[in-house]
Scaffold this motif. Structure first.
Motif, short mmCIF file in Angstrom:
data_model
loop_
_atom_site.label_atom_id
_atom_site.label_comp_id
_atom_site.label_asym_id
_atom_site.label_seq_id
_atom_site.Cartn_x
_atom_site.Cartn_y
_atom_site.Cartn_z
N VAL A 89 0.85 -1.19 0.00
CA VAL A 89 0.00 0.00 0.00
C VAL A 89 0.88 1.24 0.00
O VAL A 89 1.62 1.49 0.96
CB VAL A 89 -0.94 0.02 1.21
CG1 VAL A 89 -1.81 1.28 1.19
CG2 VAL A 89 -1.82 -1.22 1.23
N GLU A 90 0.80 2.01 -1.10
CA GLU A 90 1.56 3.24 -1.21
C GLU A 90 0.77 4.42 -0.67
O GLU A 90 -0.47 4.42 -0.71
CB GLU A 90 1.93 3.54 -2.67
CG GLU A 90 2.70 2.46 -3.40
CD GLU A 90 1.78 1.57 -4.20
OE1 GLU A 90 2.23 1.00 -5.21
OE2 GLU A 90 0.61 1.41 -3.82
N TYR A 104 4.53 3.45 -8.11
CA TYR A 104 4.15 2.13 -7.63
C TYR A 104 5.28 1.50 -6.83
O TYR A 104 6.45 1.57 -7.22
CB TYR A 104 3.84 1.20 -8.80
CG TYR A 104 2.70 1.66 -9.69
CD1 TYR A 104 2.93 2.52 -10.75
CD2 TYR A 104 1.40 1.20 -9.47
CE1 TYR A 104 1.90 2.94 -11.56
CE2 TYR A 104 0.37 1.61 -10.29
CZ TYR A 104 0.62 2.48 -11.33
OH TYR A 104 -0.41 2.88 -12.14
N CYS A 105 4.91 0.85 -5.76
CA CYS A 105 5.83 0.02 -5.01
C CYS A 105 5.70 -1.40 -5.54
O CYS A 105 4.59 -1.85 -5.88
CB CYS A 105 5.45 0.08 -3.53
SG CYS A 105 6.40 -0.97 -2.45
N ALA A 106 6.82 -2.11 -5.61
CA ALA A 106 6.77 -3.47 -6.16
C ALA A 106 7.81 -4.38 -5.53
O ALA A 106 8.88 -3.91 -5.12
CB ALA A 106 6.98 -3.43 -7.67
N VAL A 107 7.47 -5.63 -5.46
CA VAL A 107 8.45 -6.68 -5.16
C VAL A 107 8.72 -7.37 -6.48
O VAL A 107 7.91 -8.16 -6.96
CB VAL A 107 7.91 -7.69 -4.13
CG1 VAL A 107 8.97 -8.75 -3.84
CG2 VAL A 107 7.50 -6.99 -2.84
N THR A 132 0.36 5.68 -6.25
CA THR A 132 0.03 6.96 -5.65
C THR A 132 0.48 8.06 -6.60
O THR A 132 1.57 8.00 -7.17
CB THR A 132 0.68 7.11 -4.25
OG1 THR A 132 0.24 8.32 -3.62
CG2 THR A 132 2.20 7.12 -4.32
N GLN A 133 -0.38 9.06 -6.80
CA GLN A 133 -0.14 10.10 -7.80
C GLN A 133 0.78 11.18 -7.25
O GLN A 133 0.52 11.75 -6.17
CB GLN A 133 -1.46 10.73 -8.24
CG GLN A 133 -1.31 11.89 -9.21
CD GLN A 133 -0.86 11.46 -10.58
OE1 GLN A 133 -1.41 10.52 -11.16
NE2 GLN A 133 0.14 12.14 -11.12
N VAL A 134 1.81 11.48 -8.01
CA VAL A 134 2.70 12.60 -7.72
C VAL A 134 2.59 13.58 -8.89
O VAL A 134 2.80 13.20 -10.04
CB VAL A 134 4.16 12.15 -7.55
CG1 VAL A 134 5.09 13.35 -7.44
CG2 VAL A 134 4.29 11.26 -6.32
#
Length: 128
Positions: free
Chosen positions: A5-6, A94-97, A122-124
């Motif tokens: 969860v970002e 996005y965070c990822a493994v 999550t939007q930047v």
């Protein structure tokens, strides 16, 4: 079940800073390479940074010296501190493994891998 969860995305002016967070459940982050990717509308998702340990971090050339990836093992959370932000940093992050190592991501040109675990993004937005 693995869940990433970002959070932390926001609207910021050029030159500003943001810190993104990626909280994981169902997976001990200390045992895995954790990466950040971003996608601009109409383009492929591209890798930004990856961490294995405090002393083993990787960055795509466009963010070197401006972004810092870190990890809090106790909170099972990875962070991306972004400074000196530019309009071209605007994207969904996005965070990822990833299914491969940080080294492989780096030497493979930070191309989006097939598989692995991904957050929802999550939007930047960097704009005046």
């Amino acid at each position: 079940q693995v869940q990433l969860v970002e959070s932390g995305g926001d609207l910021v002016q050029p030159g500003g800073s943001l810190r993104l967070s990626c909280a994981a459940s169902g997976l001990p982050m200390e045992d895995y390479a954790i990466s950040w990717f971003r996608r601009v509308p109409g383009k492929e998702r591209e890798g930004v940074s990856c961490i294995i340990s405090v002393k083993d971090t990787y960055y795509v050339d466009s963010v070197k010296g401006r972004f810092t990836i870190s990890r809090d093992i106790a909170k099972n959370t990875v962070y991306l501190q972004m400074s000196s932000l530019k309009p071209e940093d605007t994207a969904v992050y996005y965070c990822a493994v990833p299914p491969q190592s940080c080294w492989a991501l780096n030497w493979g040109g930070w191309v989006e891998p097939t598989g692995g675990y991904w957050g929802q993004g999550t939007q930047v937005t960097v704009s005046t």
